[in-house]
Scaffold this active site. Structure first.
Site, PDB file in Angstrom:
ATOM      1  N   ASP A  51       0.842  -1.201   0.000  1.00  0.00           N
ATOM      2  CA  ASP A  51       0.000   0.000   0.000  1.00  0.00           C
ATOM      3  C   ASP A  51       0.876   1.250   0.000  1.00  0.00           C
ATOM      4  O   ASP A  51       1.152   1.832   1.057  1.00  0.00           O
ATOM      5  CB  ASP A  51      -0.939  -0.032   1.218  1.00  0.00           C
ATOM      6  CG  ASP A  51      -1.950  -1.169   1.116  1.00  0.00           C
ATOM      7  OD1 ASP A  51      -2.369  -1.484  -0.016  1.00  0.00           O
ATOM      8  OD2 ASP A  51      -2.302  -1.758   2.156  1.00  0.00           O
ATOM      9  N   LYS A  53       0.766  -7.961  -2.601  1.00  0.00           N
ATOM     10  CA  LYS A  53      -0.616  -7.577  -2.948  1.00  0.00           C
ATOM     11  C   LYS A  53      -0.616  -6.146  -3.491  1.00  0.00           C
ATOM     12  O   LYS A  53      -0.136  -5.232  -2.824  1.00  0.00           O
ATOM     13  CB  LYS A  53      -1.512  -7.654  -1.714  1.00  0.00           C
ATOM     14  CG  LYS A  53      -2.953  -7.233  -1.985  1.00  0.00           C
ATOM     15  CD  LYS A  53      -3.860  -7.526  -0.810  1.00  0.00           C
ATOM     16  CE  LYS A  53      -3.973  -6.393   0.172  1.00  0.00           C
ATOM     17  NZ  LYS A  53      -4.684  -5.199  -0.343  1.00  0.00           N
ATOM     18  N   ASP A  90      -5.581  -7.080  -5.958  1.00  0.00           N
ATOM     19  CA  ASP A  90      -6.742  -6.937  -5.061  1.00  0.00           C
ATOM     20  C   ASP A  90      -7.600  -5.759  -5.514  1.00  0.00           C
ATOM     21  O   ASP A  90      -7.577  -4.693  -4.915  1.00  0.00           O
ATOM     22  CB  ASP A  90      -6.190  -6.724  -3.636  1.00  0.00           C
ATOM     23  CG  ASP A  90      -7.282  -6.527  -2.600  1.00  0.00           C
ATOM     24  OD1 ASP A  90      -8.425  -6.926  -2.847  1.00  0.00           O
ATOM     25  OD2 ASP A  90      -6.972  -5.962  -1.529  1.00  0.00           O
ATOM     26  N   LYS A 116     -11.016  -6.300  -6.381  1.00  0.00           N
ATOM     27  CA  LYS A 116     -12.413  -6.611  -5.987  1.00  0.00           C
ATOM     28  C   LYS A 116     -13.424  -6.258  -7.079  1.00  0.00           C
ATOM     29  O   LYS A 116     -14.309  -5.417  -6.877  1.00  0.00           O
ATOM     30  CB  LYS A 116     -12.769  -5.851  -4.702  1.00  0.00           C
ATOM     31  CG  LYS A 116     -11.827  -6.109  -3.540  1.00  0.00           C
ATOM     32  CD  LYS A 116     -12.257  -5.323  -2.300  1.00  0.00           C
ATOM     33  CE  LYS A 116     -11.371  -5.569  -1.107  1.00  0.00           C
ATOM     34  NZ  LYS A 116     -10.013  -4.982  -1.214  1.00  0.00           N
ATOM     35  N   HIS A 168     -16.553  -6.005  -9.410  1.00  0.00           N
ATOM     36  CA  HIS A 168     -17.981  -6.150  -9.114  1.00  0.00           C
ATOM     37  C   HIS A 168     -18.745  -5.376 -10.179  1.00  0.00           C
ATOM     38  O   HIS A 168     -18.835  -4.157 -10.125  1.00  0.00           O
ATOM     39  CB  HIS A 168     -18.263  -5.573  -7.710  1.00  0.00           C
ATOM     40  CG  HIS A 168     -19.637  -5.873  -7.209  1.00  0.00           C
ATOM     41  ND1 HIS A 168     -20.085  -5.472  -5.977  1.00  0.00           N
ATOM     42  CD2 HIS A 168     -20.673  -6.546  -7.765  1.00  0.00           C
ATOM     43  CE1 HIS A 168     -21.331  -5.887  -5.789  1.00  0.00           C
ATOM     44  NE2 HIS A 168     -21.712  -6.525  -6.866  1.00  0.00           N
ATOM     45  N   ASP A 169     -19.302  -6.091 -11.161  1.00  0.00           N
ATOM     46  CA  ASP A 169     -20.015  -5.421 -12.255  1.00  0.00           C
ATOM     47  C   ASP A 169     -20.870  -6.479 -12.949  1.00  0.00           C
ATOM     48  O   ASP A 169     -20.982  -7.608 -12.448  1.00  0.00           O
ATOM     49  CB  ASP A 169     -18.975  -4.785 -13.213  1.00  0.00           C
ATOM     50  CG  ASP A 169     -19.526  -3.546 -13.927  1.00  0.00           C
ATOM     51  OD1 ASP A 169     -20.668  -3.614 -14.429  1.00  0.00           O
ATOM     52  OD2 ASP A 169     -18.821  -2.527 -13.976  1.00  0.00           O
ATOM     53  N   PRO A 190     -21.846  -9.497 -15.468  1.00  0.00           N
ATOM     54  CA  PRO A 190     -20.973 -10.642 -15.788  1.00  0.00           C
ATOM     55  C   PRO A 190     -20.029 -10.399 -16.960  1.00  0.00           C
ATOM     56  O   PRO A 190     -18.838 -10.713 -16.879  1.00  0.00           O
ATOM     57  CB  PRO A 190     -21.986 -11.759 -16.099  1.00  0.00           C
ATOM     58  CG  PRO A 190     -23.185 -11.406 -15.276  1.00  0.00           C
ATOM     59  CD  PRO A 190     -23.260  -9.903 -15.269  1.00  0.00           C
ATOM     60  N   THR A 210     -15.062  -6.553   5.943  1.00  0.00           N
ATOM     61  CA  THR A 210     -14.952  -6.646   7.414  1.00  0.00           C
ATOM     62  C   THR A 210     -15.292  -5.319   8.094  1.00  0.00           C
ATOM     63  O   THR A 210     -15.507  -5.284   9.297  1.00  0.00           O
ATOM     64  CB  THR A 210     -13.538  -7.098   7.840  1.00  0.00           C
ATOM     65  OG1 THR A 210     -12.600  -6.325   7.116  1.00  0.00           O
ATOM     66  CG2 THR A 210     -13.320  -8.556   7.578  1.00  0.00           C
ATOM     67  N   GLY A 224       0.325  -5.718   5.969  1.00  0.00           N
ATOM     68  CA  GLY A 224       0.813  -4.487   5.353  1.00  0.00           C
ATOM     69  C   GLY A 224       1.732  -3.718   6.267  1.00  0.00           C
ATOM     70  O   GLY A 224       2.940  -3.969   6.351  1.00  0.00           O
ATOM     71  N   ARG A 225       1.144  -2.752   7.006  1.00  0.00           N
ATOM     72  CA  ARG A 225       1.945  -1.778   7.753  1.00  0.00           C
ATOM     73  C   ARG A 225       2.977  -2.331   8.728  1.00  0.00           C
ATOM     74  O   ARG A 225       4.065  -1.754   8.831  1.00  0.00           O
ATOM     75  CB  ARG A 225       1.000  -0.787   8.436  1.00  0.00           C
ATOM     76  CG  ARG A 225       0.370   0.163   7.421  1.00  0.00           C
ATOM     77  CD  ARG A 225      -0.871   0.797   7.944  1.00  0.00           C
ATOM     78  NE  ARG A 225      -1.945  -0.181   8.141  1.00  0.00           N
ATOM     79  CZ  ARG A 225      -3.135   0.107   8.633  1.00  0.00           C
ATOM     80  NH1 ARG A 225      -3.411   1.340   8.992  1.00  0.00           N
ATOM     81  NH2 ARG A 225      -4.053  -0.833   8.762  1.00  0.00           N
TER      82      ARG A 225
END
Ligand code: C5P
Length: 234
Positions: free
Chosen positions: A10, A32, A59, A61, A63-64, A66, A118, A208-209
């Site tokens: 990141d 990642k 990463d 994600k 979402h649309d 098909p 989450t 990550g951090r």
């Protein structure tokens, strides 16, 4: 054995990411690439990292509809990424389209699904019209992903045993929210150590951090790999 550690890269720019990665070896970790780095540095950063021999988890994600998700999965596979993800709440048809889009690649990337973010509480789920507890929704969406032939899920360590029990060993569980003993928790709320994550059946941890902001990232990586290896021989 290939490392079960995925370092979340990141960073706000390609230069910062590459300067950090120059200290790492693909033997010790995978990487990642998420929204921040991808939006600022573009697909070129993924090529630079795969050229150095790193396995990349993209990463983004997806979402649309098909057809659109299938097209973007193909485009991502052309970057030779090791793993990518889509939102399971896109539904079975979208999940199957994503899976099928990846079939004709020499080394087909692993495709995993995100269930309930989450950051969403039971109350926030109700707000968007989902009237079940978050953990029930996670299990439901994981079932859709498994039936559509996906390789696994991104999940919190708290959900890992539930998913392992419900969907068996042949389903990858990839888990962020991991903190080595004594590390700063930051904005994560329910964290687990790398060793405990292995004990509850997680396949890959995302950190990550605690690594990217450490003065000695390699030492942290070595410590995490050692801790995971020891917990697996217990
Ligand atoms: O720095 P830290 O170890 O908290 O980074 C965790 C990484 O995992 C970040 O890239 C974050 O966006 C990602 N992530 C997360 N929780 C999720 C899904 C992804 O922390 N549920």
């Amino acid at each position: 054995m290939s490392s079960k550690l995925i370092v979340a890269l990141d960073f706000p720019s390609s230069n910062e990411a590459l300067a950090f990665v120059s200290k790492l070896s693909p033997v010790d970790c995978k990487l990642k690439v998420g929204f921040e780095l991808f939006v600022s540095a573009g697909p070129e950063i993924v090529r630079r990292l795969t050229d150095k021999g790193f396995d990349i988890f993209l990463d983004l994600k997806f979402h649309d509809i098909p057809n659109t998700v299938a097209s973007v999965c193909k485009a991502a596979a052309q970057l030779d990424v090791w793993m990518m993800n889509v939102h399971a709440s896109g539904g079975s048809e979208m999940l199957r389209a994503a899976r099928e889009a990846l079939l004709n690649f020499d080394s087909s990337p692993k495709l995993i699904a995100v269930s309930v973010l989450t950051s969403m509480s039971d109350q926030q789920l109700q707000e968007i019209g989902v009237d079940v507890l978050a953990k029930e929704q996670v299990k439901h969406l994981a079932g859709l992903a498994k039936n559509a032939g996906l390789d696994g899920m991104v999940c919190s360590a708290q959900e890992a045993s539930l998913l392992r029990e419900a969907f068996g060993d042949d389903f990858l569980l990839v888990t962020p929210g991991i903190r080595p003993q004594g590390a700063d928790i930051g904005d994560q709320s329910r964290v687990m150590t790398p060793a405990d994550a292995m004990r509850v059946g997680v396949d890959y941890i995302v950190v990550g951090r605690p690594i990217t902001q450490s003065p000695d990232p390699l030492a942290v990586i070595e410590g995490i790999n050692k801790e995971m290896a020891e917990s697996l021989v217990e």
